[in-house]
Design an enzyme around this catalytic site. Structure first.
Site, short mmCIF file in Angstrom:
data_model
loop_
_atom_site.label_atom_id
_atom_site.label_comp_id
_atom_site.label_asym_id
_atom_site.label_seq_id
_atom_site.Cartn_x
_atom_site.Cartn_y
_atom_site.Cartn_z
N LYS A 123 -32.19 66.00 58.29
CA LYS A 123 -32.39 66.44 59.68
C LYS A 123 -31.83 67.86 59.82
O LYS A 123 -30.81 68.19 59.20
CB LYS A 123 -31.65 65.47 60.61
CG LYS A 123 -31.92 65.67 62.09
CD LYS A 123 -31.22 64.58 62.92
CE LYS A 123 -31.48 64.72 64.42
NZ LYS A 123 -30.87 63.62 65.20
N SER A 141 -33.94 61.32 68.54
CA SER A 141 -34.15 62.73 68.22
C SER A 141 -34.51 62.97 66.75
O SER A 141 -35.03 64.01 66.41
CB SER A 141 -32.89 63.53 68.56
OG SER A 141 -31.81 63.13 67.73
N SER A 157 -30.76 57.75 68.15
CA SER A 157 -31.61 58.77 67.53
C SER A 157 -32.05 58.48 66.10
O SER A 157 -32.89 59.19 65.56
CB SER A 157 -30.90 60.13 67.56
OG SER A 157 -30.99 60.69 68.84
#
Lengths: 520, 496
Positions: free
Chosen positions: B81, B156, B180
């Protein structure tokens, strides 16, 4: 403007101090392993953590926690086992994360106090002292023979990290106003600081100065900082307000900064007290503001006016778990607590018969105290002459040369050797001073210097008497004048004898013989 | 197929490399081809790092050639990420603020994966600073759900979930502050795990809510995720909230749930917005567990309904403070001005997107004097109550099963007001509040939408092996495919 003594007749000054001390004796910063080094090349002691780079996290320095607990124990504080770090949020370029990691309502050290012995001239600033009997107390003071003892409360000592250092370029005297740009050195960013906050218990600039001196000597004794007020590793801000004598309500306070010496602390506070009195007496109001002491112009000027209270949005630092100090940890720190200066002083007075001022001078300075304690181990019976040498010759030498104590080539046994030569009458006091001056530079022993210079004092009465007789015989007119009432002429005869003996005659013996012969 | 390794598990890849069936270099080549072929449609990656991947592959291949022992994840293609620092990459957090920010160091989770032998393919898209549940707030454009390109991948960590579903990487890392990892795993039909707070170091992961953030892995299977967790776990001297973890997370995957007490939370099944298809899929999952011999016990989490409120106090407060450092002074988006305060304001106004601004303003307000006592303090009290709820429930059960999300993936723009978006995390948030670990795994395709439905398995604190054990049993039972159809379809086009 009125003088301080005059102002303090009508007004009571209420003073609290906030004292920041950098823990300079630690090897590394508060939350990272960057070294702490004063005066290093800018921005060479930084890493992602103290630079607050995205993703970096703090790791607390255990040694720093030990230092603050030590400071708390040395100032009679309660050690809070459970405390936390908080984030104090504000934007400033010297603060890499735009929040300062500090402590919240509960600090590591709470509710301490120091007792100040105020005597001599320093005691004169305290109003109403004359109406107290010895032993009688009033407010936070107790009257003593030659002054008073004041108990000064310590609200808390908390831990926080220092910010970077900004240098403003292009303006006057490095001031920010008028500067074209600013440089930031982040070496200091993250250096552990402890902030001590006193209760508003101080009433005179002299008390504030004594408090700062006492605190500094304690912090030096426990070895947590080099406590340099000039270099800023120990910084003091004062909060000052006035109230009419006899009233209880606090007046509006101002905060005073830039008092980077004991003298500046005293003079800055004294000025600010007088300034406030003038404003109040002319019907004005004190503005809550931060003021700057200008030592060169001997005045305080407005630095920053606070119209609203700052909102720092303090909240618990989620990257650091709450502290839970164990009894074992605290006990281990307590075991490291050395004898403190006021304890040493009491011991020197009680066990070694030193005067209060001599004992204070020695006890308050780590180097002097260490030397003196070693000397006591060598020969405690020489305590007083050694103390005399320390507060007179050693102090004078250090003042004159600017040398540090460690640079002096003299050890306790050596100084005792010198004192013994004087005490035994081998050399005079005056010769002793000369020998001392040699010793500190060359490192030779007192005995060998005396030997080499042929400085041995002559105390043989027969020998001295012969010389006295010769001089009296050679100066009949002066003898007649002396006997006619000009007794001051004895000095002439003594001087002549000393010259003839190259200063080695025992002055006491010479003095006695000259007077006896002239009178006779 | 573009990527012949797409269907392979971690164990298959590492053993294939060890037995020289293929080289690590081939794995990188194949992965890069797949990204080239598919990622125009998916947009999971914000940058690829082929040089680093080839370098890592060469190190593995040399070890193979020399007959040396291989690390745990040798030759497994992986990606991170974009809030995880990695030297040699930009770490943008999906924000204009950090559009050109080059990492100054490498996050512990990334270096642990690289040390374990993964081939680092690149950095993955995300909601700006991890604020969001759809990956629509990324400054660099949205990520598309591989199952339906008109739908969001969740967020997210949308890029991390989509990359697995599209077969672009075998393992990815995400971060989970309120769901997330688990919510996008559910939307993309893959396995995503948020371990107990403290199992994985947060050092180097750009913080959102420091007390809530936890790093975790995504994979095609429970076993793959357990492999990654074995590499990631443990105390990091640079994160003092990380813990010593001795557990081998692969050890009890095959144990089954026979005799295991597993909790269900009736009040959660009545939650607002829970769709029928999710509800019935969950009922089947519970039945499956019972059929496999688990003892199903109803437990209550009486304060869990307040999780969302507590979360939207604590999260923004910590985010407000964590994001203060983005001030344009030393790095980041700068709108120059001759006046410092003006530069701060303009740079931040220009650099942050609207959701980031909303949270910063919210946090700034909630922490201000007079307001703090009304919100932050009670939120912390609620946090304690919710933590106690879980602890109490775990006196009776070894794991709890919950939905991961009230519904399957929604369409772009379908959920536009912030409150509705926040509600998509109602099943995941209480775990971040309590600190417990949980995992989302695909259990079915929705009877109405045909899209993946995730079940969430939640364990006691530092008992993440329980979670994995239950999930592994369910996985064997349902045998749900975790690769989106696009992987097959698109690959044919590319070959033709």
């Amino acid at each position: 403007m009125k003088k301080l003594e005059e102002v303090l007749q009508d007004w009571e000054a209420v003073i609290g101090l906030e004292i920041h001390t950098e823990l300079t004796t630690l090897k590394t910063k508060m939350f990272c392993s960057c070294p702490i080094e004063f005066g290093a090349e800018p921005n060479t002691h930084t890493c992602p953590i103290c630079l607050g780079m995205p993703g970096a996290l703090p790791v607390p320095n255990k040694a720093a926690i030990e230092s603050i607990v030590l400071a708390g124990l040395a100032t009679n504080c309660d050690i809070e086992k459970r405390s936390m770090f908080y984030r104090k949020n504000y934007f400033y370029p010297d603060m890499t994360k735009n929040f300062q990691t500090t402590q919240g309502p509960v600090a590591f050290c709470m509710r301490g106090h120091l007792d100040l012995e105020v005597f001599g001239a320093a005691a004169n600033e305290r109003h109403g002292l004359g109406s107290l009997e010895v032993g009688e107390s009033s407010d936070n003071i107790v009257r003593t023979e030659d002054g008073y003892v004041a108990s000064v409360g310590i609200t808390r000592i908390h831990m926080e990290e220092d910010a970077g250092k900004m240098v403003h370029v292009g303006g006057v005297d490095g001031r920010i106003s008028g500067a074209t740009h600013s440089l930031i050195d982040f070496n200091r960013c993250g250096v552990p600081l402890i902030e001590l906050v006193t209760e508003p218990d101080l009433r005179t600039p002299a008390e504030a100065r004594l408090f700062m001196q006492k605190l500094r000597s304690i912090f030096l004794a426990i070895g947590i900082s080099d406590c340099s007020m000039e270099e800023g590793s120990m910084r003091c801000d004062g909060n000052i307000s006035l109230r009419k004598r006899g009233t209880k309500e606090f007046g509006t306070k101002t905060e005073l900064k830039n008092m980077n010496s004991f003298k500046n602390l005293h003079d800055g506070l004294a000025y600010e007290i007088c300034r406030q009195a003038e404003v109040l007496e002319s019907g004005g109001k004190i503005q809550q503001e931060t003021r700057h002491w200008e030592p060169a112009n001997k005045r305080t000027i407005t630095m920053r006016v606070k119209e609203t209270a700052d909102d720092y949005r303090l909240f618990p630092e989620p990257d650091l778990a709450p502290y839970d100090l164990s009894d074992e940890f605290i006990d281990n720190v307590r075991a490291k607590l050395p004898e403190l200066p006021h304890e040493k002083q009491a011991r020197y007075m009680a066990e070694n018969g030193l005067s209060r001022s001599d004992s204070a001078l020695i006890a308050d300075d780590v180097a002097y105290a260490r030397f003196f304690d070693e000397a006591l181990k060598v020969d405690a019976s020489m305590a007083k002459p050694v103390a005399n040498m320390l507060v007179n010759e050693v102090a004078a030498h250090i003042n004159a040369t600017g040398a540090s104590f460690d640079e002096l080539k003299i050890d306790p046994a050596g100084l005792i050797g010198l004192c013994k030569l004087i005490a035994g009458g081998t050399i005079s006091n005056k010769q002793g001073k000369q020998v001392f001056a040699e010793m500190v530079v060359s490192g030779e022993s007192a005995e060998s210097i005396v030997e080499a210079k042929g400085m041995k004092q002559v105390s043989d009465e027969g020998l001295i008497e012969g010389i006295v007789d010769e001089i009296i015989a050679a100066n009949p007119d002066k003898v007649a004048a002396y006997r006619g009432g000009k007794t001051g002429l004895s000095g002439f005869f003594i001087g002549q004898v000393m010259r003839q003996t190259k200063g080695q005659a025992n002055p006491k013996v010479v003095n006695e013989l000259v007077i006896r012969k002239l009178e006779g | 197929m573009v990527n012949e390794f797409v269907a392979m598990s971690v164990a298959q890849i590492t053993s294939g490399i060890k037995s020289k069936d293929f080289s690590a270099r081939e794995v990188v080549e194949s992965s890069m081809r797949a990204i080239e072929a598919l990622d125009d449609s998916i947009h999971a990656f914000l940058q690829t790092t082929p040089e680093m991947a080839f370098e890592a592959a060469d190190r593995i291949d040399e070890k193979v050639a020399r007959g040396e022992e291989l690390p745990l994840l040798a030759g497994v293609p992986a990606a991170f990420k974009d809030n995880m620092n990695q030297l040699g990459t930009r770490t943008t957090c999906g924000s204009k603020m950090l559009a050109n920010y080059e990492s100054a160091f490498t996050a512990t989770c990334v270096s642990k994966m690289v040390d374990a032998g993964v081939l680092p393919l690149g950095k993955l898209n995300m909601d700006e600073f991890a604020f969001g549940s759809s990956t629509e707030t990324s400054y660099f454009g949205r990520t598309f759900n591989p199952w339906d390109l008109e739908r969001v991948p969740g967020g997210s960590s949308g890029g991390s979930a989509a990359a697995i579903a599209a077969g672009l990487a075998t393992l990815t890392l995400g971060s989970d502050t309120g769901g997330s990892i688990r919510q996008p795993a559910s939307f993309c039909g893959v396995v995503g795990m948020k371990p107990t707070y403290g199992v994985v170091s947060r050092y180097g992961v750009v913080a959102f809510g420091s007390s809530l953030d936890q790093v975790g892995p995504f994979g095609k299977s429970v076993e793959d995720v357990a492999y990654a967790l074995n590499a990631l776990k443990g105390r990091d001297p640079l994160d003092c909230t990380s813990q010593h973890i001795e557990t081998d997370f692969l050890a009890n995957l095959g144990q089954g749930v026979e005799g295991m007490p597993i909790g269900v939370v009736p009040e959660f099944m009545e939650a607002e917005g829970l769709t029928d298809e999710v509800k019935s899929a969950m009922a089947k999952a519970v039945e499956a567990l019972a059929e496999m011999g688990a003892e199903i016990i109803e437990v209550s989490l009486p304060n869990a309904h307040a999780s969302l409120s507590a979360y939207y106090v604590i999260g923004p407060c910590e985010a407000f403070s964590n994001l203060s450092r983005f001030d344009s002074v030393r790095y980041g988006n700068r709108v120059p001005s001759t006046e410092l305060g003006d530069q701060y304001e303009k740079s931040r106004a220009d650099g942050f997107g609207s959701e980031a601004k909303r949270r910063i303003m919210l946090g700034s307000y909630l922490l201000s004097s007079g307001v703090y006592d009304k919100y932050y303090y009670p939120a912390q009290q609620i946090r304690t109550l919710i933590t106690q709820d879980y602890r109490k429930a775990y006196e009776k059960v070894d794991a709890i099963i919950l939905p991961s999300s009230p519904r399957t993936a929604f369409k772009f723009g379908e959920v536009s007001d912030p409150m509705s978006m926040y509600l998509s995390d109602i099943f995941t948030i209480s775990l971040n509040i309590a600190g417990n670990g949980g995992l989302s795994q695909p259990i079915a395709l929705g009877s109405e939408t045909g899209l993946p439905i995730g079940a969430q398995i939640v364990g006691p604190q530092f008992k993440d092996e329980n979670t994995l054990r239950v999930a592994a049993a369910l996985e064997r039972y349902f045998g749900v495919s975790t690769l989106a159809p696009i992987v097959q379809g698109k690959s044919k086009e590319v070959r033709a």
